[in-house]
Design an enzyme around this catalytic site. Structure first.
Site, PDB file in Angstrom:
ATOM      1  N   ASN A 157     -24.346  -5.457  -8.043  1.00  0.00           N
ATOM      2  CA  ASN A 157     -24.567  -4.408  -7.039  1.00  0.00           C
ATOM      3  C   ASN A 157     -25.815  -3.590  -7.366  1.00  0.00           C
ATOM      4  O   ASN A 157     -26.595  -3.239  -6.475  1.00  0.00           O
ATOM      5  CB  ASN A 157     -23.341  -3.489  -6.939  1.00  0.00           C
ATOM      6  N   CYS A 190     -19.980   1.198  -1.751  1.00  0.00           N
ATOM      7  CA  CYS A 190     -20.156   0.582  -3.070  1.00  0.00           C
ATOM      8  C   CYS A 190     -21.489   0.844  -3.770  1.00  0.00           C
ATOM      9  O   CYS A 190     -21.484   1.312  -4.897  1.00  0.00           O
ATOM     10  CB  CYS A 190     -19.858  -0.899  -2.976  1.00  0.00           C
ATOM     11  N   THR A 216     -11.821   2.787  -6.193  1.00  0.00           N
ATOM     12  CA  THR A 216     -12.344   3.365  -7.442  1.00  0.00           C
ATOM     13  C   THR A 216     -13.528   4.264  -7.076  1.00  0.00           C
ATOM     14  O   THR A 216     -14.675   3.967  -7.425  1.00  0.00           O
ATOM     15  CB  THR A 216     -12.794   2.258  -8.425  1.00  0.00           C
ATOM     16  N   GLU A 249     -18.857  -5.886   3.736  1.00  0.00           N
ATOM     17  CA  GLU A 249     -18.175  -5.484   4.970  1.00  0.00           C
ATOM     18  C   GLU A 249     -18.963  -6.051   6.153  1.00  0.00           C
ATOM     19  O   GLU A 249     -20.180  -6.197   6.096  1.00  0.00           O
ATOM     20  CB  GLU A 249     -18.082  -3.963   5.059  1.00  0.00           C
ATOM     21  N   ALA A 309     -36.579  -2.901   4.576  1.00  0.00           N
ATOM     22  CA  ALA A 309     -36.756  -1.444   4.427  1.00  0.00           C
ATOM     23  C   ALA A 309     -35.921  -0.713   5.466  1.00  0.00           C
ATOM     24  O   ALA A 309     -35.687  -1.222   6.559  1.00  0.00           O
ATOM     25  CB  ALA A 309     -38.227  -1.092   4.592  1.00  0.00           C
ATOM     26  N   ASP A 324       0.848  -1.189   0.000  1.00  0.00           N
ATOM     27  CA  ASP A 324       0.000   0.000   0.000  1.00  0.00           C
ATOM     28  C   ASP A 324       0.887   1.243   0.000  1.00  0.00           C
ATOM     29  O   ASP A 324       1.968   1.239   0.596  1.00  0.00           O
ATOM     30  CB  ASP A 324      -0.927   0.018   1.226  1.00  0.00           C
TER      31      ASP A 324
HETATM   32  P1  NAD Z   1     -10.064   1.241   0.408  1.00  0.00           P
HETATM   33  O1  NAD Z   1     -10.132   2.689   0.159  1.00  0.00           O
HETATM   34  O2  NAD Z   1     -10.424   0.682   1.738  1.00  0.00           O
HETATM   35  O3  NAD Z   1      -8.580   0.716   0.079  1.00  0.00           O
HETATM   36  C1  NAD Z   1      -7.863   1.063  -1.066  1.00  0.00           C
HETATM   37  C2  NAD Z   1      -6.387   1.096  -0.688  1.00  0.00           C
HETATM   38  O4  NAD Z   1      -5.603   1.240  -1.881  1.00  0.00           O
HETATM   39  C3  NAD Z   1      -5.989   2.258   0.213  1.00  0.00           C
HETATM   40  O5  NAD Z   1      -5.373   1.763   1.392  1.00  0.00           O
HETATM   41  C4  NAD Z   1      -5.002   3.082  -0.640  1.00  0.00           C
HETATM   42  O6  NAD Z   1      -3.987   3.686   0.133  1.00  0.00           O
HETATM   43  C5  NAD Z   1      -4.454   2.023  -1.552  1.00  0.00           C
HETATM   44  N1  NAD Z   1      -3.837   2.510  -2.795  1.00  0.00           N
HETATM   45  C6  NAD Z   1      -4.286   3.464  -3.644  1.00  0.00           C
HETATM   46  N2  NAD Z   1      -3.423   3.597  -4.691  1.00  0.00           N
HETATM   47  C7  NAD Z   1      -2.440   2.692  -4.507  1.00  0.00           C
HETATM   48  C8  NAD Z   1      -1.274   2.329  -5.254  1.00  0.00           C
HETATM   49  N3  NAD Z   1      -0.958   2.912  -6.422  1.00  0.00           N
HETATM   50  N4  NAD Z   1      -0.477   1.366  -4.748  1.00  0.00           N
HETATM   51  C9  NAD Z   1      -0.745   0.762  -3.578  1.00  0.00           C
HETATM   52  N5  NAD Z   1      -1.842   1.068  -2.830  1.00  0.00           N
HETATM   53  C10 NAD Z   1      -2.685   2.009  -3.302  1.00  0.00           C
HETATM   54  O7  NAD Z   1     -10.975   0.562  -0.732  1.00  0.00           O
HETATM   55  P2  NAD Z   1     -11.817  -0.795  -0.655  1.00  0.00           P
HETATM   56  O8  NAD Z   1     -13.079  -0.567   0.079  1.00  0.00           O
HETATM   57  O9  NAD Z   1     -10.908  -1.899  -0.253  1.00  0.00           O
HETATM   58  O10 NAD Z   1     -12.212  -0.973  -2.190  1.00  0.00           O
HETATM   59  C11 NAD Z   1     -11.258  -1.336  -3.161  1.00  0.00           C
HETATM   60  C12 NAD Z   1     -12.001  -1.747  -4.429  1.00  0.00           C
HETATM   61  O11 NAD Z   1     -12.778  -2.926  -4.181  1.00  0.00           O
HETATM   62  C13 NAD Z   1     -12.987  -0.704  -4.948  1.00  0.00           C
HETATM   63  O12 NAD Z   1     -12.992  -0.743  -6.355  1.00  0.00           O
HETATM   64  C14 NAD Z   1     -14.327  -1.188  -4.414  1.00  0.00           C
HETATM   65  O13 NAD Z   1     -15.408  -0.787  -5.212  1.00  0.00           O
HETATM   66  C15 NAD Z   1     -14.150  -2.686  -4.510  1.00  0.00           C
HETATM   67  N6  NAD Z   1     -14.971  -3.458  -3.550  1.00  0.00           N
HETATM   68  C16 NAD Z   1     -15.093  -3.031  -2.256  1.00  0.00           C
HETATM   69  C17 NAD Z   1     -15.826  -3.787  -1.349  1.00  0.00           C
HETATM   70  C18 NAD Z   1     -16.003  -3.338   0.072  1.00  0.00           C
HETATM   71  O14 NAD Z   1     -16.804  -3.962   0.783  1.00  0.00           O
HETATM   72  N7  NAD Z   1     -15.321  -2.312   0.557  1.00  0.00           N
HETATM   73  C19 NAD Z   1     -16.407  -4.999  -1.765  1.00  0.00           C
HETATM   74  C20 NAD Z   1     -16.235  -5.409  -3.094  1.00  0.00           C
HETATM   75  C21 NAD Z   1     -15.514  -4.627  -3.984  1.00  0.00           C
HETATM   76  C1  UGA Z   2     -22.312  -4.645  -0.909  1.00  0.00           C
HETATM   77  C2  UGA Z   2     -22.686  -6.005  -1.529  1.00  0.00           C
HETATM   78  O1  UGA Z   2     -23.619  -6.685  -0.676  1.00  0.00           O
HETATM   79  C3  UGA Z   2     -21.449  -6.882  -1.737  1.00  0.00           C
HETATM   80  O2  UGA Z   2     -21.809  -8.092  -2.415  1.00  0.00           O
HETATM   81  C4  UGA Z   2     -20.440  -6.108  -2.583  1.00  0.00           C
HETATM   82  O3  UGA Z   2     -19.243  -6.849  -2.745  1.00  0.00           O
HETATM   83  C5  UGA Z   2     -20.128  -4.782  -1.897  1.00  0.00           C
HETATM   84  O4  UGA Z   2     -21.339  -4.013  -1.713  1.00  0.00           O
HETATM   85  C6  UGA Z   2     -19.201  -3.954  -2.727  1.00  0.00           C
HETATM   86  O5  UGA Z   2     -19.210  -4.039  -3.933  1.00  0.00           O
HETATM   87  O6  UGA Z   2     -18.498  -3.229  -2.070  1.00  0.00           O
HETATM   88  P1  UGA Z   2     -21.729  -3.789   1.559  1.00  0.00           P
HETATM   89  O7  UGA Z   2     -21.848  -2.440   0.955  1.00  0.00           O
HETATM   90  O8  UGA Z   2     -20.555  -4.111   2.406  1.00  0.00           O
HETATM   91  O9  UGA Z   2     -21.780  -4.909   0.406  1.00  0.00           O
HETATM   92  O10 UGA Z   2     -22.998  -4.042   2.488  1.00  0.00           O
HETATM   93  P2  UGA Z   2     -24.518  -4.554   2.272  1.00  0.00           P
HETATM   94  O11 UGA Z   2     -24.796  -5.558   3.299  1.00  0.00           O
HETATM   95  O12 UGA Z   2     -24.777  -4.941   0.860  1.00  0.00           O
HETATM   96  O13 UGA Z   2     -25.347  -3.235   2.610  1.00  0.00           O
HETATM   97  C7  UGA Z   2     -25.285  -2.078   1.796  1.00  0.00           C
HETATM   98  C8  UGA Z   2     -26.312  -1.068   2.254  1.00  0.00           C
HETATM   99  O14 UGA Z   2     -27.631  -1.502   1.979  1.00  0.00           O
HETATM  100  C9  UGA Z   2     -26.278  -0.786   3.765  1.00  0.00           C
HETATM  101  O15 UGA Z   2     -26.469   0.599   3.977  1.00  0.00           O
HETATM  102  C10 UGA Z   2     -27.450  -1.593   4.300  1.00  0.00           C
HETATM  103  O16 UGA Z   2     -27.981  -1.085   5.499  1.00  0.00           O
HETATM  104  C11 UGA Z   2     -28.430  -1.462   3.153  1.00  0.00           C
HETATM  105  N1  UGA Z   2     -29.424  -2.557   3.107  1.00  0.00           N
HETATM  106  C12 UGA Z   2     -29.032  -3.832   2.845  1.00  0.00           C
HETATM  107  C13 UGA Z   2     -30.773  -2.272   3.302  1.00  0.00           C
HETATM  108  O17 UGA Z   2     -31.156  -1.106   3.553  1.00  0.00           O
HETATM  109  N2  UGA Z   2     -31.681  -3.297   3.219  1.00  0.00           N
HETATM  110  C14 UGA Z   2     -31.322  -4.579   2.957  1.00  0.00           C
HETATM  111  O18 UGA Z   2     -32.216  -5.459   2.883  1.00  0.00           O
HETATM  112  C15 UGA Z   2     -29.951  -4.853   2.761  1.00  0.00           C
END
Ligand code: NAD
Ligand code: UGA
Length: 435
Positions: free
Chosen positions: A211, A263, A86, A155, A255, A30
Site C-alpha cells: 500500500n 486504506c 483497523t 473497492e 495525477a 458481525d
Molecule cells: P469495515 O469497517 O467496512 O468493516 C469492519 C466490520 O467489522 C464492521 O462491520 C464492524 O461492525 C465489524 N466488527 C468490528 N468488531 C467486530 C467483532 N468483534 N466481531 C464481529 N464484527 C466486528 O472495514 P473494511 O473496509 O472491511 O476493512 C477491514 C480490514 O481490511 C481493515 O484492516 C482494512 O485495512 C483491511 N482492508 C480493507 C480493504 C478495503 O478496500 N476496504 C482492502 C484490503 C484490506
Molecule cells: C487500495 C489498494 O489499491 C488495494 O490493493 C488495497 O487492498 C486497498 O487499498 C486496501 O488496503 O484497502 P482502494 O483504496 O480501494 O485500494 O482504491 P485505489 O484504487 O487503490 O485508490 C486509492 C486512492 O488513490 C483513491 O483516492 C484514488 O483516486 C487514488 N489514486 C489511485 C490516484 O489518485 N491515482 C492513481 O493513479 C490511482
C-alpha cells in the site's frame, strides 16, 4: 470445509461471499445487528458492483449465512478469518487493534476442534503473534494455529480483484494450517495466481509495503504534476512516457487531488509508526504523506484561483464526493478536506454523487446541498469541480452544463477532459498537471 468470517464490512463481506462462490460453507459474523439484519433480508449494506447478485446466489444455494453470534459458529469452523476494521488510533497514527484483539478473545472462548485463525485485516507486524498469545491465554487447551492472509482487493473492483488476484500471500508456520489455506484458495491457484507462503511477520509487512508503494507512486506523480504546471509540460504524456518502461509500469501514475480511502491514508501512517517503534526511519513514506496533504491544499488554491482569487460568495457545483468511483465509501475522501476549506472562506457547495451522498451528509458541513440530478447541481454555479471520475461524469453534456451555469470555470481534478475540448465548449478549464 467451513469458514467463519468475522466482520461483514467491505473486506469480510466480499471475501466471505467469494469463498462461498468457491463452494465453501461460510458464515459472516458481525457485531453490528442492523448490518446483519439487512443482510438476512437480502439487502447489501455497501455499494460494490456485482456483490448483491453474488450474495443472493450463494445464500439461495445454502452456502452463505449471516449471524451476530460467534458461539454457535466458531466451534464448527475449520478456518476463522478476522476481517474487522483497523482504523487509525486517535491521536498517534497507530493502527487501532482493539477490534482485532476483541475478536481474538471471543474466538478463543468458542474453539473446539483444530482451527486456523487467520488475520485478514491489515495489521502491524507482530499482531498475529499477539492474537496467538491472547487465544492461548484465554483458552489454554485450544488446538489452533494463527496465520496471516492480507487482502489486496480494491473497492469498486473487489470481486474481480478477489477472484483473480495477482497473488495470495499466506503467512503460516505449521503444515496443517498451510494445507487448509491452500485447499481454501485452490480455485484461485487453478487460474494460476501464485500462492506465496511466508513467515507471519513478512506477510504482515508485505501488505503495508504494498500500500505504501502504491501511495508513493501517486504522490510522486502528483508532485511531478506541479512541476508540469510550472514548466508547461503535460502530466499525461510524462506518466505515459515513464510508465511504458516496464520497470516503472503505467498503473497508479494518474495525477489527481491526492489519494484517499479507508486504506492508503491510514496504512501509510501506520507504517511510519511501525518503523518508529523499531527505531528505523521511513523518510520516503513520511514524504508521501506530506505530499498527499500538500496536493489537497494545492487543489483548494487551484479552485480559488479559478474563481478569480476568492471563493467568498461563489457557488461551486461538485461532481463526485467518494474517494474513488464505484464505491459509496467516503472514508478520507479528498472532498472531506477540500470542501470544508472552501465553505470556511464563504463558498456555497452544491453536490452530486451517484452513491456517496448519504454518507457524505454525515461528514460534510450541514450547509452543503445535495442533488440527485446533475443539471440541478450545476444550475447557477460559478464553477464546476469534477472531484471523482464516476463514469457518468465522463460524457457530460457540456453545452447543457455551460448554459445552466452562472460562471464558466470548470476545475477537473481527475483530468477526465481535454483542455482544447473544454475551451471550445466555452469553459475556463483547469486541470491537474496540464498547463
Ligand atoms: P469495515 O469497517 O467496512 O468493516 C469492519 C466490520 O467489522 C464492521 O462491520 C464492524 O461492525 C465489524 N466488527 C468490528 N468488531 C467486530 C467483532 N468483534 N466481531 C464481529 N464484527 C466486528 O472495514 P473494511 O473496509 O472491511 O476493512 C477491514 C480490514 O481490511 C481493515 O484492516 C482494512 O485495512 C483491511 N482492508 C480493507 C480493504 C478495503 O478496500 N476496504 C482492502 C484490503 C484490506
Ligand atoms: C487500495 C489498494 O489499491 C488495494 O490493493 C488495497 O487492498 C486497498 O487499498 C486496501 O488496503 O484497502 P482502494 O483504496 O480501494 O485500494 O482504491 P485505489 O484504487 O487503490 O485508490 C486509492 C486512492 O488513490 C483513491 O483516492 C484514488 O483516486 C487514488 N489514486 C489511485 C490516484 O489518485 N491515482 C492513481 O493513479 C490511482
Amino acid at each position: 470445509m467451513k469458514v467463519v468470517m468475522i466482520g461483514a464490512g467491505y473486506v469480510g463481506l466480499v471475501s466471505g461471499t467469494c469463498f462461498a462462490e468457491f463452494g465453501v460453507n461460510v458464515t459472516c459474523v458481525d457485531v453490528d445487528e442492523a448490518k446483519i439484519k439487512k443482510l438476512e433480508n437480502g439487502l447489501i449494506p455497501i455499494y460494490e458492483p456485482g456483490l448483491t447478485e453474488l450474495v443472493k446466489k450463494n445464500v439461495a444455494e445454502g452456502r452463505l449465512h449471516f449471524s451476530t453470534e460467534l458461539k454457535d459458529n466458531v466451534g464448527k469452523a475449520d478456518l476463522v478469518f478476522i476481517a474487522v476494521g483497523t482504523p487509525t488510533r486517535r491521536g498517534d497514527g497507530h493502527a487501532d487493534l482493539k477490534y482485532v484483539y476483541a475478536a481474538a478473545e471471543e474466538i478463543a472462548k468458542h474453539l473446539q476442534d483444530y482451527t486456523v485463525i487467520v488475520d485478514k485485516s491489515t495489521v502491524p507486524v507482530g499482531t498475529a503473534r499477539n492474537v496467538e498469545r491472547i487465544i492461548r491465554e484465554t483458552n489454554p487447551n485450544a488446538d489452533f494455529d494463527v496465520a496471516s492472509n492480507p487482502e489486496f482487493l480494491r473497492e469498486g473492483a473487489a470481486l474481480s480483484d478477489f477472484m483473480r488476484p495477482d497473488r495470495v500471500v499466506i503467512g503460516v508456520e505449521s503444515d496443517r494450517a498451510e494445507k487448509l489455506l491452500r485447499e481454501l484458495y485452490r480455485p484461485i491457484n487453478l487460474i494460476e495466481a501464485p500462492i506465496m507462503k511466508t513467515d507471519l511477520e513478512s506477510a504482515e509487512l508485505i501488505k503495508y509495503a504494498s500500500n505504501a508503494f502504491l501511495a508513493t507512486k501517486i504522490s510522486f506523480i502528483n508532485e511531478i504534476s506541479s512541476l508540469c504546471e510550472a514548466v508547461g509540460a503535460d502530466v499525461h504524456a510524462v506518466a505515459k512516457g515513464m510508465g511504458l518502461d516496464g520497470r516503472i509500469g503505467r498503473k497508479f501514475l494518474h495525477a489527481g487531488p491526492g489519494y484517499g480511502g479507508s486504506c492508503f491514508p491510514k496504512d501509510t501512517q501506520a507504517l511510519v509508526r511501525i518503523a518508529q517503534e523499531h527505531g528505523v526511519s521511513s523518510r520516503i513514506v513520511e514524504s508521501v504523506i506530506e505530499v498527499n496533504a500538500a496536493q489537497k491544499a494545492r487543489m483548494i488554491k487551484k479552485i480559488r484561483n479559478a474563481l478569480g482569487g476568492s471563493e467568498a460568495g461563489k457557488t461551486i457545483a461538485v461532481l463526485g464526493l467518494t474517494f474513488k468511483p464505484e464505491t459509496d465509501d467516503m472514508r478520507d475522501a479528498p472532498a472531506l478536506a477540500i470542501l470544508p476549506a472552501l465553505i470556511d472562506k464563504g463558498a456555497t457547495i452544491k453536490a452530486h454523487d451517484p452513491q456517496g451522498m448519504e454518507e457524505a451528509k454525515e461528514l460534510l458541513p450541514a450547509s452543503v446541498s445535495y442533488h440527485d440530478d446533475i443539471n440541478a447541481t450545476v444550475e447557477n454555479a460559478d464553477a464546476v469541480v469534477l472531484m471523482t471520475e464516476w463514469n457518468n461524469y465522463r460524457g457530460l453534456n457540456l453545452k447543457n452544463i455551460r448554459q445552466q451555469m452562472a460562471g464558466n470555470a470548470f476545475i477537473d481534478l481527475r483530468n477526465v477532459y481535454e483542455p482544447e475540448q473544454m475551451e471550445k465548449a466555452g469553459f475556463d478549464y483547469h486541470c491537474v498537471g496540464r498547463a
